[in-house]
Motif scaffolding. Structure first.
Motif, PDB file in Angstrom:
ATOM      1  N   ALA A   1      47.993   3.126 -26.175  1.00  0.00           N
ATOM      2  CA  ALA A   1      48.639   3.594 -24.950  1.00  0.00           C
ATOM      3  C   ALA A   1      50.060   3.048 -24.932  1.00  0.00           C
ATOM      4  N   ASP A   2      51.030   3.909 -25.183  1.00  0.00           N
ATOM      5  CA  ASP A   2      52.438   3.532 -25.229  1.00  0.00           C
ATOM      6  C   ASP A   2      53.063   3.780 -23.859  1.00  0.00           C
ATOM      7  N   LEU A   3      53.225   2.713 -23.098  1.00  0.00           N
ATOM      8  CA  LEU A   3      53.742   2.833 -21.737  1.00  0.00           C
ATOM      9  C   LEU A   3      55.218   3.199 -21.696  1.00  0.00           C
ATOM     10  N   SER A   4      55.986   2.790 -22.668  1.00  0.00           N
ATOM     11  CA  SER A   4      57.426   3.078 -22.669  1.00  0.00           C
ATOM     12  C   SER A   4      57.717   4.568 -22.750  1.00  0.00           C
ATOM     13  N   TYR A   5      56.902   5.279 -23.515  1.00  0.00           N
ATOM     14  CA  TYR A   5      57.172   6.694 -23.760  1.00  0.00           C
ATOM     15  C   TYR A   5      56.083   7.608 -23.215  1.00  0.00           C
ATOM     16  N   GLY A   6      55.163   7.057 -22.423  1.00  0.00           N
ATOM     17  CA  GLY A   6      54.150   7.856 -21.740  1.00  0.00           C
ATOM     18  C   GLY A   6      53.303   8.694 -22.675  1.00  0.00           C
ATOM     19  N   ARG A   7      52.770   8.088 -23.702  1.00  0.00           N
ATOM     20  CA  ARG A   7      51.974   8.853 -24.671  1.00  0.00           C
ATOM     21  C   ARG A   7      50.805   8.025 -25.193  1.00  0.00           C
ATOM     22  N   ILE A   8      49.824   8.741 -25.703  1.00  0.00           N
ATOM     23  CA  ILE A   8      48.680   8.144 -26.390  1.00  0.00           C
ATOM     24  C   ILE A   8      48.826   8.504 -27.862  1.00  0.00           C
ATOM     25  N   LEU A   9      48.742   7.505 -28.719  1.00  0.00           N
ATOM     26  CA  LEU A   9      48.875   7.728 -30.157  1.00  0.00           C
ATOM     27  C   LEU A   9      47.550   7.490 -30.858  1.00  0.00           C
ATOM     28  N   ALA A  10      47.168   8.413 -31.727  1.00  0.00           N
ATOM     29  CA  ALA A  10      46.043   8.205 -32.636  1.00  0.00           C
ATOM     30  C   ALA A  10      46.661   7.753 -33.951  1.00  0.00           C
ATOM     31  N   TRP A  11      46.326   6.528 -34.361  1.00  0.00           N
ATOM     32  CA  TRP A  11      46.993   5.921 -35.519  1.00  0.00           C
ATOM     33  C   TRP A  11      45.949   5.526 -36.559  1.00  0.00           C
ATOM     34  N   PRO A  12      45.932   6.236 -37.717  1.00  0.00           N
ATOM     35  CA  PRO A  12      44.993   5.844 -38.793  1.00  0.00           C
ATOM     36  C   PRO A  12      45.335   4.444 -39.306  1.00  0.00           C
ATOM     37  N   PHE A  13      44.324   3.650 -39.621  1.00  0.00           N
ATOM     38  CA  PHE A  13      44.560   2.311 -40.163  1.00  0.00           C
ATOM     39  C   PHE A  13      45.500   2.393 -41.354  1.00  0.00           C
TER      40      PHE A  13
END
Length: 87
Positions: free
Chosen positions: A70-82
């Motif tokens: 949850a990236d609060l600075s840019y208002g987005r949810i990121l799905a990040w592969p390991f």
């Protein structure tokens, strides 16, 4: 580590830490004293595919080997592969 904001331990006792001040997520294998960056780029903040702003929480999906940030600075949810360079 600078300003950690979230910690998660999975069923294999791996530790995941959101290192908010360094714009990265670290994974410590069970028993390890040194973590590996699995998301983000140390010291790089931005609304970019390889970076994020302020992450305060995350969900860990060990079955699919990815985390959700949850990236609060840019208002987005990121799905990040390991261990991926891009989200």
């Amino acid at each position: 580590m600078y300003y950690p904001t979230f910690v998660h331990v999975d069923s294999s006792l791996n530790l995941y830490v959101v290192d908010n001040g360094n714009n990265r997520v670290l994974r410590y294998a069970s028993g390890a004293t040194i973590g590996t960056t699995i998301a983000g780029t140390t010291g790089i903040s931005g609304n970019l595919s390889y970076a994020f702003g302020q992450v305060w929480t995350m969900a860990v999906d060990t079955f699919n080997n990815q985390i959700y940030l949850a990236d609060l600075s840019y208002g987005r949810i990121l799905a990040w592969p390991f261990f991926a360079n891009d989200s």
